[in-house]
Motif scaffolding. Structure first.
Motif, PDB file in Angstrom:
ATOM      1  N   VAL A   1      -5.465   0.493   5.793  1.00  0.00           N
ATOM      2  CA  VAL A   1      -6.772   1.507   6.170  1.00  0.00           C
ATOM      3  C   VAL A   1      -7.724   0.324   6.806  1.00  0.00           C
ATOM      4  CG1 VAL A   1      -8.955   2.231   4.897  1.00  0.00           C
ATOM      5  CG2 VAL A   1      -6.480   3.112   4.311  1.00  0.00           C
ATOM      6  N   MET A   2      -7.825  -0.948   7.096  1.00  0.00           N
ATOM      7  CA  MET A   2      -8.753  -1.848   7.319  1.00  0.00           C
ATOM      8  C   MET A   2      -8.882  -2.203   9.109  1.00  0.00           C
ATOM      9  SD  MET A   2      -9.546  -4.799   4.596  1.00  0.00           S
ATOM     10  CE  MET A   2      -9.021  -5.110   3.834  1.00  0.00           C
ATOM     11  N   ASN A   3      -7.051  -2.184   8.728  1.00  0.00           N
ATOM     12  CA  ASN A   3      -7.022  -2.401  10.119  1.00  0.00           C
ATOM     13  C   ASN A   3      -6.188  -1.389  11.031  1.00  0.00           C
ATOM     14  OD1 ASN A   3      -6.578  -5.302  10.926  1.00  0.00           O
ATOM     15  ND2 ASN A   3      -5.333  -4.981   8.274  1.00  0.00           N
ATOM     16  N   HIS A   4      -6.394   0.121  10.911  1.00  0.00           N
ATOM     17  CA  HIS A   4      -6.108   1.288  11.624  1.00  0.00           C
ATOM     18  C   HIS A   4      -7.148   1.790  11.327  1.00  0.00           C
ATOM     19  CE1 HIS A   4      -1.957  -1.007  12.673  1.00  0.00           C
ATOM     20  NE2 HIS A   4      -2.359  -1.207  11.613  1.00  0.00           N
ATOM     21  N   THR A   5      -8.177   2.092  11.140  1.00  0.00           N
ATOM     22  CA  THR A   5      -9.069   2.832  11.379  1.00  0.00           C
ATOM     23  C   THR A   5     -10.288   1.998  11.836  1.00  0.00           C
ATOM     24  OG1 THR A   5     -10.365   1.695   9.000  1.00  0.00           O
ATOM     25  CG2 THR A   5      -9.328   4.025   8.418  1.00  0.00           C
ATOM     26  N   LYS A   6     -10.856   2.992  12.577  1.00  0.00           N
ATOM     27  CA  LYS A   6     -12.373   2.545  13.614  1.00  0.00           C
ATOM     28  C   LYS A   6     -12.509   2.165  12.722  1.00  0.00           C
ATOM     29  CE  LYS A   6     -11.314   5.283  16.906  1.00  0.00           C
ATOM     30  NZ  LYS A   6     -10.021   4.464  17.698  1.00  0.00           N
ATOM     31  N   ASN A   7     -13.748   0.779  12.985  1.00  0.00           N
ATOM     32  CA  ASN A   7     -15.100   0.229  12.524  1.00  0.00           C
ATOM     33  C   ASN A   7     -15.741   0.368  13.684  1.00  0.00           C
ATOM     34  OD1 ASN A   7     -17.251  -1.725  11.807  1.00  0.00           O
ATOM     35  ND2 ASN A   7     -15.506  -3.007  11.103  1.00  0.00           N
ATOM     36  N   PRO A   8     -16.868   0.563  13.955  1.00  0.00           N
ATOM     37  CA  PRO A   8     -17.654   0.755  14.791  1.00  0.00           C
ATOM     38  C   PRO A   8     -18.684  -0.414  15.443  1.00  0.00           C
ATOM     39  CG  PRO A   8     -18.506   2.371  12.372  1.00  0.00           C
ATOM     40  CD  PRO A   8     -18.205   1.877  12.425  1.00  0.00           C
TER      41      PRO A   8
ATOM     42  N   GLN B   1     -13.545  -0.498   1.927  1.00  0.00           N
ATOM     43  CA  GLN B   1     -12.537  -0.081   1.776  1.00  0.00           C
ATOM     44  C   GLN B   1     -12.249  -0.776   1.204  1.00  0.00           C
ATOM     45  OE1 GLN B   1     -12.100  -0.617   6.075  1.00  0.00           O
ATOM     46  NE2 GLN B   1     -12.017   1.470   7.085  1.00  0.00           N
ATOM     47  N   GLN B   2     -12.291  -1.743   0.737  1.00  0.00           N
ATOM     48  CA  GLN B   2     -11.109  -2.118  -0.477  1.00  0.00           C
ATOM     49  C   GLN B   2     -11.648  -1.546  -1.401  1.00  0.00           C
ATOM     50  OE1 GLN B   2     -11.595  -6.865   0.151  1.00  0.00           O
ATOM     51  NE2 GLN B   2     -10.292  -7.099  -1.884  1.00  0.00           N
ATOM     52  N   ASN B   3     -12.689  -1.704  -1.787  1.00  0.00           N
ATOM     53  CA  ASN B   3     -12.949  -1.596  -3.375  1.00  0.00           C
ATOM     54  C   ASN B   3     -12.926   0.463  -3.474  1.00  0.00           C
ATOM     55  OD1 ASN B   3     -14.448  -3.514  -3.541  1.00  0.00           O
ATOM     56  ND2 ASN B   3     -16.591  -2.966  -3.183  1.00  0.00           N
ATOM     57  N   GLN B   4     -12.744   0.932  -2.577  1.00  0.00           N
ATOM     58  CA  GLN B   4     -11.832   2.129  -2.418  1.00  0.00           C
ATOM     59  C   GLN B   4     -10.771   1.967  -3.060  1.00  0.00           C
ATOM     60  OE1 GLN B   4     -13.219   4.622   0.981  1.00  0.00           O
ATOM     61  NE2 GLN B   4     -12.528   6.871  -0.416  1.00  0.00           N
ATOM     62  N   VAL B   5     -10.188   1.573  -2.329  1.00  0.00           N
ATOM     63  CA  VAL B   5      -8.782   1.994  -2.055  1.00  0.00           C
ATOM     64  C   VAL B   5      -8.285   0.947  -3.919  1.00  0.00           C
ATOM     65  CG1 VAL B   5      -6.399   0.329  -2.010  1.00  0.00           C
ATOM     66  CG2 VAL B   5      -7.794   1.144  -0.119  1.00  0.00           C
ATOM     67  N   GLU B   6      -9.267  -0.009  -4.441  1.00  0.00           N
ATOM     68  CA  GLU B   6      -9.305  -0.047  -6.065  1.00  0.00           C
ATOM     69  C   GLU B   6      -9.031   0.676  -6.573  1.00  0.00           C
ATOM     70  OE1 GLU B   6     -10.279  -4.500  -5.494  1.00  0.00           O
ATOM     71  OE2 GLU B   6      -8.694  -5.345  -4.104  1.00  0.00           O
TER      72      GLU B   6
ATOM     73  N   THR C   1      -4.860   8.284  -1.333  1.00  0.00           N
ATOM     74  CA  THR C   1      -4.873   8.804  -0.871  1.00  0.00           C
ATOM     75  C   THR C   1      -6.041   7.841  -0.380  1.00  0.00           C
ATOM     76  OG1 THR C   1      -3.245  10.028  -0.747  1.00  0.00           O
ATOM     77  CG2 THR C   1      -5.200  10.289   0.815  1.00  0.00           C
ATOM     78  N   VAL C   2      -6.877   7.389   0.744  1.00  0.00           N
ATOM     79  CA  VAL C   2      -7.753   6.849   1.423  1.00  0.00           C
ATOM     80  C   VAL C   2      -7.795   6.883   2.673  1.00  0.00           C
ATOM     81  CG1 VAL C   2      -9.833   4.514   1.408  1.00  0.00           C
ATOM     82  CG2 VAL C   2      -8.025   4.973  -0.847  1.00  0.00           C
ATOM     83  N   ALA C   3      -9.362   7.091   3.084  1.00  0.00           N
ATOM     84  CA  ALA C   3      -9.139   7.202   4.847  1.00  0.00           C
ATOM     85  C   ALA C   3      -8.169   7.599   5.482  1.00  0.00           C
ATOM     86  CB  ALA C   3      -9.533   6.354   4.929  1.00  0.00           C
TER      87      ALA C   3
ATOM     88  N   THR D   1       6.767   0.138  -0.507  1.00  0.00           N
ATOM     89  CA  THR D   1       5.583   1.271  -0.478  1.00  0.00           C
ATOM     90  C   THR D   1       5.453   1.550   0.991  1.00  0.00           C
ATOM     91  OG1 THR D   1       4.632  -0.756  -1.495  1.00  0.00           O
ATOM     92  CG2 THR D   1       3.461   0.984  -0.158  1.00  0.00           C
ATOM     93  N   VAL D   2       5.310   2.452   0.904  1.00  0.00           N
ATOM     94  CA  VAL D   2       5.439   3.548   2.148  1.00  0.00           C
ATOM     95  C   VAL D   2       4.111   4.367   2.550  1.00  0.00           C
ATOM     96  CG1 VAL D   2       6.005   5.953   3.766  1.00  0.00           C
ATOM     97  CG2 VAL D   2       7.519   4.803   2.177  1.00  0.00           C
ATOM     98  N   VAL D   3       3.769   4.122   3.474  1.00  0.00           N
ATOM     99  CA  VAL D   3       1.665   4.233   3.590  1.00  0.00           C
ATOM    100  C   VAL D   3       2.445   5.024   4.821  1.00  0.00           C
ATOM    101  CG1 VAL D   3      -0.438   3.172   4.421  1.00  0.00           C
ATOM    102  CG2 VAL D   3       0.829   2.158   3.155  1.00  0.00           C
ATOM    103  N   LEU D   4       1.534   6.454   4.956  1.00  0.00           N
ATOM    104  CA  LEU D   4       1.534   6.873   6.374  1.00  0.00           C
ATOM    105  C   LEU D   4       0.251   7.975   6.048  1.00  0.00           C
ATOM    106  CD1 LEU D   4       4.200   9.646   5.240  1.00  0.00           C
ATOM    107  CD2 LEU D   4       4.368   7.405   7.131  1.00  0.00           C
ATOM    108  N   HIS D   5      -0.117   8.484   7.777  1.00  0.00           N
ATOM    109  CA  HIS D   5      -1.324   9.121   7.949  1.00  0.00           C
ATOM    110  C   HIS D   5      -0.993  10.249   7.357  1.00  0.00           C
ATOM    111  CE1 HIS D   5      -4.509  10.472  10.297  1.00  0.00           C
ATOM    112  NE2 HIS D   5      -5.081   9.049   9.808  1.00  0.00           N
ATOM    113  N   GLU D   6      -2.319  10.990   7.182  1.00  0.00           N
ATOM    114  CA  GLU D   6      -2.102  12.296   6.760  1.00  0.00           C
ATOM    115  C   GLU D   6      -1.494  12.634   7.922  1.00  0.00           C
ATOM    116  OE1 GLU D   6      -6.463  13.998   6.831  1.00  0.00           O
ATOM    117  OE2 GLU D   6      -6.015  14.188   4.359  1.00  0.00           O
ATOM    118  N   ALA D   7      -2.392  12.981   8.960  1.00  0.00           N
ATOM    119  CA  ALA D   7      -1.661  13.634  10.296  1.00  0.00           C
ATOM    120  C   ALA D   7      -0.181  13.801  10.521  1.00  0.00           C
ATOM    121  CB  ALA D   7      -2.307  13.212  11.353  1.00  0.00           C
TER     122      ALA D   7
END
Length: 195
Positions: A110-117, A132-137, A159-161, A176-182
């Motif tokens: 989440v922290m490395n692959h979502t856009k941070n403006p 983002q970290q708090n949301q995951v935890e 699921t987060v972001a 662990t498998v992490v996939l983007h919903e798309a």
């Protein structure tokens, strides 16, 4: 004028690292729209604690859209997800090792692959990552299954972001498998023993 022959990129020797890490190690089952890109490793004090598989995802026409880069071919349609294989307790977070691994890997993606403006390193940038970290935890885990070949293993999922992490204990490892919903409908989220 002298022409210098360009060096041919060769993929890293993942096989020797995989053997060093030892079985079992997991990755996606072979499928036409995925191509293994390579592996990343996390080590501490000379011990490899985690193997992370990366895959290229073809577009809907089957084109991987590879381009050359200084580090080798780069696919423009890379899968927004990963397969992590951890030694049990490698996260050293002190809680439930399955949830700890899920949190660590989902936070990473989440922290490395979502856009941070915001500008890298700024207070706003850091605040977004902290949220983002708090949301995951703080996200409640749901019961799920993780399929390895024909077997289903009890897992938890969060699921987060728009990224979904699914984590299970399998054969002495934490997977662990992490996939983007798309990408969920584009690939078969079934694992196989890579080694």
């Amino acid at each position: 004028m002298h022409l210098v022959e360009r060096a041919v990129w060769e993929p890293p020797d993942d096989e020797s690292r995989l053997v060093e890490f030892g079985p079992p190690i997991f990755g996606f089952v072979p499928q036409p729209r995925l191509q293994e890109r390579g592996w990343d490793w996390y080590s501490s004090h000379g011990v490899t604690l985690e193997a992370e598989a990366h895959y290229w995802l073809a577009d809907r026409t089957g084109n991987f859209w590879f381009e050359d880069s200084p580090v080798g071919p780069v696919g423009l349609a890379e899968l927004r997800g990963f397969v992590f294989t951890d030694r049990s307790g490698s996260t050293k977070r002190g809680g439930d090792p399955i949830r700890d691994a899920l949190n660590q890997h989902l936070q990473y993606v989440v922290m490395n692959h979502t856009k941070n403006p915001h500008e890298f390193g700024s207070k706003e940038w850091a605040d977004l990552h902290t949220r983002q970290q708090n949301q995951v935890e703080q996200s409640r885990a749901q019961k799920a299954d993780l399929q390895v070949e024909q077997n289903l293993y009890p897992a938890i999922a969060v699921t987060v972001a728009r990224f979904r992490a699914t984590t299970a204990a399998i054969s002495g490892r934490i997977v662990t498998v992490v996939l983007h919903e798309a990408d969920v409908d584009k690939i078969e989220p079934v694992l196989t023993r890579r080694l």
